[in-house]
Every structure is written in structure tokens, then in C-alpha cells.
Scaffold this active site. Structure first.
Site, PDB file in Angstrom:
ATOM      1  N   HIS A  57       0.867  -1.185   0.000  1.00 41.06           N
ATOM      2  CA  HIS A  57       0.000   0.000   0.000  1.00 41.06           C
ATOM      3  C   HIS A  57       0.900   1.230   0.000  1.00 41.06           C
ATOM      4  O   HIS A  57       1.542   1.510   1.000  1.00 41.06           O
ATOM      5  CB  HIS A  57      -0.909  -0.010   1.226  1.00 41.06           C
ATOM      6  N   LEU A  58       0.957   1.924  -1.144  1.00 42.80           N
ATOM      7  CA  LEU A  58       1.837   3.095  -1.228  1.00 42.80           C
ATOM      8  C   LEU A  58       1.068   4.397  -1.021  1.00 42.80           C
ATOM      9  O   LEU A  58       1.658   5.467  -0.994  1.00 42.80           O
ATOM     10  CB  LEU A  58       2.592   3.112  -2.552  1.00 42.80           C
ATOM     11  N   HIS A 174      -9.219 -10.252  -0.680  1.00 45.96           N
ATOM     12  CA  HIS A 174      -9.033 -10.155   0.771  1.00 45.96           C
ATOM     13  C   HIS A 174     -10.166 -11.004   1.348  1.00 45.96           C
ATOM     14  O   HIS A 174     -11.304 -10.554   1.448  1.00 45.96           O
ATOM     15  CB  HIS A 174      -9.164  -8.686   1.190  1.00 45.96           C
ATOM     16  N   HIS A 233      -2.805 -12.501   1.718  1.00 47.17           N
ATOM     17  CA  HIS A 233      -2.454 -12.612   3.146  1.00 47.17           C
ATOM     18  C   HIS A 233      -3.197 -13.714   3.909  1.00 47.17           C
ATOM     19  O   HIS A 233      -3.955 -13.458   4.836  1.00 47.17           O
ATOM     20  CB  HIS A 233      -2.632 -11.273   3.869  1.00 47.17           C
ATOM     21  N   ASP A 306       2.155  -6.886   2.267  1.00 46.24           N
ATOM     22  CA  ASP A 306       0.992  -6.135   2.760  1.00 46.24           C
ATOM     23  C   ASP A 306       1.481  -4.907   3.539  1.00 46.24           C
ATOM     24  O   ASP A 306       0.889  -4.517   4.540  1.00 46.24           O
ATOM     25  CB  ASP A 306       0.063  -6.999   3.618  1.00 46.24           C
ATOM     26  N   HIS A 310       0.777   3.754   8.088  1.00 46.37           N
ATOM     27  CA  HIS A 310      -0.111   4.793   8.613  1.00 46.37           C
ATOM     28  C   HIS A 310       0.759   5.745   9.415  1.00 46.37           C
ATOM     29  O   HIS A 310       1.901   5.422   9.735  1.00 46.37           O
ATOM     30  CB  HIS A 310      -1.173   4.183   9.534  1.00 46.37           C
ATOM     31  N   GLY A 325      -2.836  -2.396   9.912  1.00 38.12           N
ATOM     32  CA  GLY A 325      -1.708  -2.415   8.987  1.00 38.12           C
ATOM     33  C   GLY A 325      -0.348  -2.363   9.646  1.00 38.12           C
ATOM     34  O   GLY A 325      -0.168  -1.732  10.691  1.00 38.12           O
TER      35      GLY A 325
END
Lengths: 426, 302
Positions: A57-58, A174, A233, A306, A310, A325
């Protein structure tokens, strides 16, 4: 020309060497040395093909306060990744060809790890209306997923698998049943009861995988071309068993596991630290052992991070409100090299495969092996140990569940098509 | 003990010593001038990230009775709404020289998190489903007044056990004091396991020969979440005069409040002689005085 001297080679085919690896024109020119402007001593290190992360997640566009392409892709090359699949749950979600193109162009200009955007399977990732899969693929999307959300409408997922099948795109899910999961913030069981935290039961994952396997059978029966379902995941023993059975039955399914599910368990939640809050949640020791088994027997195709950054302030909220996360791009390989290979004797070649050919096959890419003529997207790894220091992360998420863990196997040189994109040689 | 987060790591001796101090405080509260200088110069902050007037007033009164300065922070009226974090809030109070923090939050673990950020003593004023240690202490104190000792006594806790911090803390504390704790509730509102307690879906089993009965509040959210039907709950789990016949004849009734009359408890019972509800509230102040005293001054001075 770069020459890496006296270096051991590790790829999916096994361990070899030492060799003197000559690199030029973006390729491996020779394993027997030659003249070069730059000579690097690879003694005690090992060279592997560059890693591919199927799941990061970029946060760009929209949540650059958490991460952006520049910091995320720098974190990637520091972690030994030359290729990375970005998840589309940005703000707004990546659900148009324009958004895919914008990401690709921006990443290309950065000249770090190569970005392979995943695009949303449904508009706004809402699970209701399919996105234009063909146009997304043309723009450069390599995978379709509503990751972060659960595909509640099985009919839409089935249609998505059919559309993607015709294009040769995998659909990643997911897999958690939203009803069973409810507001769960950790694994459901005796420990969540003790800690008074809402539980997310392991059955939520298994139930959803079981449903999705039937959706895949439906797509398989009706598809022109071969649908491909990828389970993201995987966290439970039961979920893993379902994937194993499905693979035995010949279903076109692949699966990944994360560094955190492979090295941590729900016990970590005892400290009430939202750093360990992740979805799916950290499970029990039995689940973790089952995942390790799955890495060995091929039920799992890839280790995917994954990586979910944050802000620290968000991760210092309470356990109900802090977002899910764990960031791990910069520690994933050293962590598993140390915890699985060094401490438990997990075969190194298989571990490297799970970072290279394994994920490459999920995307339908060709293998990279360390042979003359191979693409010089490579990573040099040093066995020298040092503690994890999140303060030095390139990622904006400068905290880590593994802070202070002493790890070896750190990437000291990362090359993309022969170009040095990360260097931390002594 | 530096903090009161739950009873993990507490010994029976430590709890008994604290309850002894509460007895002294109870005497203080009977005097015409209900104030001692024990905490003069100390500052106590009540930091309530979840509203609760009763518990907050009880703590503030306890602190004032011992001459402490009291500041109170309530999330709904303050900067938490503007996105200031728990940590920032606590650090701001720390900078103002607060010595003890009474923390209430709707999420389990916030008081534990707070101990990593502040130097002062942290008292758990109720965290999510997890713990409400001063409620359990005042319940234990009240039960000891009524029963003399808890050794071998059967205590029934009835209601929504799964979501109850009161049930969790009482199971922990009352069993530490030698009681046999039975927790009864509808199967969908029972945890998988609870250390210190026997879990049963049978109200009758829990009430049988019970020495005391504690009734929990049934929250409306449980019905809204589809976990239970209200009429079914009332029909099978409401504590009534008739059902109480299974318990020992004089078995007292406790309720942590606020009560839903005629939901978890037959209305008339709430006002009967068996009910110790008012006693619980009175003892709450004394117990909280004792907790503040033990954490801020140490029991040596008692």
C-alpha cells in the site's frame, strides 16, 4: 560495467558459486568476471534476483501523509525489491485507466523499483459494478482487486473472474466474511476474551475462501480462458488447508502470506499496542506453523508484505480506532532470512523463490535466474547482523513491530536492469 | 503497585490491604467533616474519553475528600473532537503537573497505553469490555460487608458477560478473594473462557445456592447487533423474585448501575431489602479514596 566479485549465488534453482558476476547493458554478461569500472567485493554476501512484492500500500494518491510513491518505492529498493504491485485502495481508488497510467509514469520517473499497479475490480472498490478490465490492463494494471474491502457480492466477483480470465489477469481477494468478522480487531478466541477486545474469528477467513472457491469453480465452468484467483495474506490453518485441497483438485488458485503472519502471533496483542493491529489479525502459533508448512509444500506461492503504512499518531490511537496495517517493505527479507532460514533451517533457495519466481509466476512473468544473459535486476544481501532501527526507514511509517530485532540478510545493493538504485555497502 | 489497570499480578494480600484502607475511608465519610488532608498538594485528573457521570463524580469526590486538586477532561467537550490524540491529551495534562490519571475509554487497553506515555499513576476507570477494577473493588467491599468473607462463597454474575468489563474484573478479583464465581448469560453473550469464572448459559445453575447475585446492565446495542431478542432475554434471564428462590434466602443483590428496570432485573427487586445498590455507590467513594491513597502515598502511611 559492474563486477561483483567472489559472491555466492542464490535463486529458485539453488545455491551456487562463488562467482564473479559481470553486469552491463542491463544484463548479467558473465559469471566468470571481466573488466569493469566498478568492482564490488561480494565475499560473504550472496546475490539473488530482485524481489517482487505482490502486495504493498503506497497510499498515493490521496494519503501521502502516510506514504507516497517516492518514499514507498525507496523503501522497496532498500528492502531488495526491484518490482512492486501497489494496491488500489487509495483515495480515490485506482479504478480508471488514467489513474493507472499516472501511477506508472510517476513511478518510472522516480527510477527506483518498477511499479506494477493493481487496479480495483469494482468501481470505487464498492463490490457492485465492474471496472473496465481491458482498458485497465492496457494502461498497465497487472492484477485486479478490491483489497481492503471484502467482495460481499459473489455474483460480481464471479463476473469479475470471467472478465479477467479473458485478459489473463489474476483477481486477488481479501478473503474475510464481513459478517463473522464484524468489528473484530484481533484473533477471536480465549485471548481476545481475556483482553476484552472484539475478536475476528479464523472461521471468517475460511468461510470466505470456501465461498470464493465455489465462485472460482463457477467461473472456471463458464470462462473463455482460464480464471485465476489469488488469495491475499492467508492467515489461518484452516484457510491454508482449503487452498491446499483446491490446488490438489487442480483449481487455478495461488496464495500469499505476509512477514507478520509468519513471525508474530496474537500474543503480541497482550501489550495493547495497536502497532500489532492488522487485518487479517495475527493468529495462534498453530496457524503460524501451518503457514510455514505451506511455504515449504507449495500451498503458498509468495511472501507478500501487505506493507500498510499509517502515521504514528494513527497507530497510537486506541485498539478500536487505530487503522489496520503493518509496514514491512524494509525488513521483510532480513526478517524471514533470520527467523526462518537461520533459526529454523528453512531452505534458502526456497525462501528466495518465495520473493522472486513465486510472485513472478502469480503475475505470469518470466523467471529470473542468475545466468549469463539474465536481466540484471538483482539484490546483494549481507549476512552481517544489525538491529531493526525504524528511525532509519525510508518509509514514512517509522515504527515497526520488529524494532530492535537483530537480523541478518540486509540488502546492501539493489540493481534494476543493471542500474544501482540502492547502495549500503560498507 | 504503581498503577491500577486490572488485577493481573496483584496478590490477595495487596487487595486485602487496599480494602482495609477503604474501611478507614468509610469511617472518614461518616464524620460530619468528611475531609482529610492526605492528598494535599497532589493533582488528580479524570480523563474520560467515554462519558460516564457516575464514575467520574465518584472519583472526583474521592480525590476532593482527601484534599487533592482535581481536573477533569471529557472528550466530547474537548480537543479530542478536533483530532488531538490520546497521547497528546495526556502529555498536555502531564505538563500541567498531574500526579494521577483516572482513565475511562470505550476501547480495551487505553489505560495500558497511557502508562507508556505518562509518569504519573494510572487508574483504570473502565476500558471497553476489559476491566473496571474500582467497580470490582467496591463490589468486593460491599460483598464483604454483607457476607463477612468471600472464602468459598458462590457469587452469581448474570447478564451480558461477553461485553462486560464489570464481569471480567469481578471474576478476576472475587476469585482472588476465594469466591466461586459463576457467570450466566445467553450463549451469544458468553465468552469462550474467562479466567476465575465458571461460564454457564443456565441462569438456574448460577443462582442455585448462590450467596450473592450480581446483575449486569443489558445494553441496547446488543439487540441492535442482532445478538439477542429482548423478549427472549427477559423471559429466560431476567432476575426475578421467583427465580431468586434458588439462591440462599438472604442472598444480596448487586447492580453496577445504571439499571434497566424490568429488563435485567424485576423492578420491585431493585427497591427490596436485598438490594445493595445504594451501598455500592457509597462504598465506591471510599474504595476510590483508598486506591488513590495507595497509589499516590503508599499504604505505609495508612
Amino acid at each position: 560495467m559492474i563486477l561483483i566479485r567472489n559472491v555466492r549465488l542464490v535463486d529458485a534453482l539453488g545455491e551456487r558459486g562463488p562467482a564473479d558476476v559481470l553486469i552491463g547493458e542491463g544484463r548479467i554478461l558473465s559469471l566468470e568476471g571481466g573488466a569493469a569500472q566498478r568492482v564490488i567485493d561480494g565475499t560473504a554476501c550472496f546475490l539473488a534476483p530482485g524481489f517482487l512484492d505482490l502486495h504493498a500500500h503506497l497510499r498515493e494518491p490521496g494519503e501521502e501523509v502516510k506514504e507516497d510513491l517516492a518514499t514507498g518505492l525507496l523503501a522497496a529498493v532498500r528492502g531488495g525489491y526491484t518490482d512492486l504491485v501497489s494496491m488500489p485502495n487509495t483515495k480515490p481508488p485506482v479504478d480508471t485507466p488514467e489513474a493507472v497510467r499516472a501511477l506508472k509514469e510517476k513511478a518510472k520517473a522516480l527510477g527506483l523499483a518498477r511499479l506494477h499497479p493493481a487496479a480495483a475490480l469494482t468501481e470505487g472498490q464498492e463490490g457492485k459494478t465492474l471496472t473496465p478490465a481491458g482498458l485497465l490492463k492496457e494502461a498497465g494494471a497487472v492484477l485486479l482487486t478490491d483489497d481492503g474491502r471484502t467482495n460481499e457480492d459473489a455474483g460480481v466477483l464471479g463476473a469479475g473472474l470471467l472478465m479477467a480470465a479473458a485478459l489473463g489477469l489474476p483477481v486477488a481477494v481479501h478473503a474475510e466474511d464481513a459478517g463473522l468478522r464484524r468489528g473484530g480487531v484481533m484473533n477471536d478466541g480465549a485471548l481476545s476474551d481475556l483482553l476484552g477486545l472484539p475478536g475476528n474469528p479464523p472461521e471468517a477467513e475460511a468461510a470466505r475462501i470456501a465461498r470464493d472457491l465455489e465462485v472460482l469453480r463457477y467461473a472456471l465452468r463458464r470462462a473463455q480462458g482460464r480464471p485465476h484467483l489469488h488469495i491475499q495474506h492467508l492467515s489461518t490453518k484452516r484457510g491454508l488447508e482449503l487452498v491446499r485441497e483446491a490446488k490438489r483438485a487442480g483449481l487455478p488458485i495461488t496464495a500469499e502470506a505476509t512477514p507478520h503472519h509468519l513471525t508474530l502471533t496474537e500474543e503480541a496483542l497482550k501489550a495493547f499496542d495497536p502497532l500489532f493491529k492488522v487485518a487479517p489479525p495475527l493468529r495462534g502459533e498453530e496457524d503460524r506453523e501451518a503457514l510455514l508448512e505451506g511455504l515449504l509444500d507449495g500451498t503458498l506461492d509468495a511472501i507478500a508484505t501487505d506493507h500498510a503504512p499509517h502515521t504514528l499518531a494513527e497507530k497510537e490511537m486506541d485498539l478500536l480506532r487505530a487503522p489496520f496495517g503493518i509496514p514491512s517493505l524494509e525488513v521483510a527479507f532480513p526478517l524471514l532470512y533470520t527467523e526462518l532460514h537461520l533459526k529454523r533451517g528453512f531452505p534458502l533457495a526456497r525462501l528466495v523463490e518465495l520473493f522472486t519466481d513465486g510472485p513472478r509466476r502469480v503475475l505470469g512473468l518470466l523467471s529470473i535466474h542468475l545466468e549469463e544473459g539474465a536481466e540484471a535486476s538483482l539484490v546483494l544481501l549481507s549476512p552481517k547482523e544489525r538491529p531493526v532501527d525504524p528511525g532509519r526507514f525510508a518509509s514514512k511509517a517509522r515504527y515497526s513491530p520488529w524494532a530492535g530485532w537483530r537480523l541478518g540478510g540486509w540488502p546492501v545493493l539493489t540493481l534494476v536492469e543493471g542500474r544501482i538504485v540502492h547502495e549500503a555497502l560498507e | 503497585m504503581r498503577h491500577l489497570l486490572d488485577f493481573q499480578g496483584w496478590t490477595r494480600q495487596e487487595v486485602e490491604s487496599l480494602l482495609d484502607t477503604a474501611k478507614v475511608m468509610r469511617e472518614v465519610l461518616k464524620r460530619p467533616i468528611k475531609k482529610v488532608p492526605a492528598l494535599q498538594g497532589f493533582t488528580v485528573a479524570t480523563v474520560f474519553f467515554e462519558p460516564s457521570t457516575r464514575t467520574r463524580i465518584s472519583f472526583e469526590l474521592a480525590a476532593r475528600r482527601m484534599s487533592a486538586d482535581v481536573v477533569s477532561f471529557a472528550a466530547q467537550t474537548s480537543s479530542l473532537q478536533k483530532g488531538e490524540s490520546y497521547k497528546d491529551t495526556l502529555l498536555t495534562l502531564e505538563a500541567m503537573g498531574v500526579d494521577a490519571y483516572v482513565i475511562r475509554a470505550d476501547s480495551a487497553g487505553v489505560p495500558h497505553q497511557a502508562t507508556r506515555w505518562v509518569k504519573g499513576a494510572v487508574i483504570n476507570g473502565g476500558d471497553g469490555r476489559r476491566a473496571h477494577p474500582t467497580q470490582a473493588l467496591l463490589d468486593a467491599y460491599t460483598l464483604l460487608e454483607a457476607l463477612g468473607s468471600l472464602e468459598g462463597k458462590k457469587i452469581a454474575i448474570v447478564g451480558d458477560i461477553l461485553h462486560s468489563r464489570v464481569a471480567r474484573s469481578n471474576a478476576e478479583l472475587l476469585s482472588l478473594l476465594g469466591a466461586q464465581v459463576f457467570c450466566a448469560g445467553p450463549p451469544s453473550l458468553l465468552p469462550q473462557a474467562l479466567p476465575g469464572a465458571r461460564l454457564t448459559p443456565s441462569l438456574e445453575e448460577a443462582l442455585e445456592e448462590a450467596d450473592a447475585v450480581m446483575v449486569l446492565r443489558l445494553q441496547k446495542e446488543r439487540m441492535e447487533a442482532g445478538l439477542i431478542h429482548l423478549e427472549d432475554y427477559i423471559a429466560r434471564y431476567q432476575v426475578t423474585e421467583a427465580r431468586l428462590k434458588r439462591a440462599k434466602p438472604e442472598a444480596p443483590l448487586l447492580h453496577p448501575g445504571p439499571m434497566n428496570r424490568d429488563v435485567e432485573l424485576e423492578g420491585a427487586l431493585a427497591d427490596s431489602e436485598r438490594s445493595l445498590v445504594n451501598r455500592q455507590v457509597q462504598n465506591g467513594v471510599a474504595v476510590r479514596m483508598a486506591v488513590l491513597y495507595h497509589l499516590l502515598v503508599g499504604k505505609e502511611g495508612a
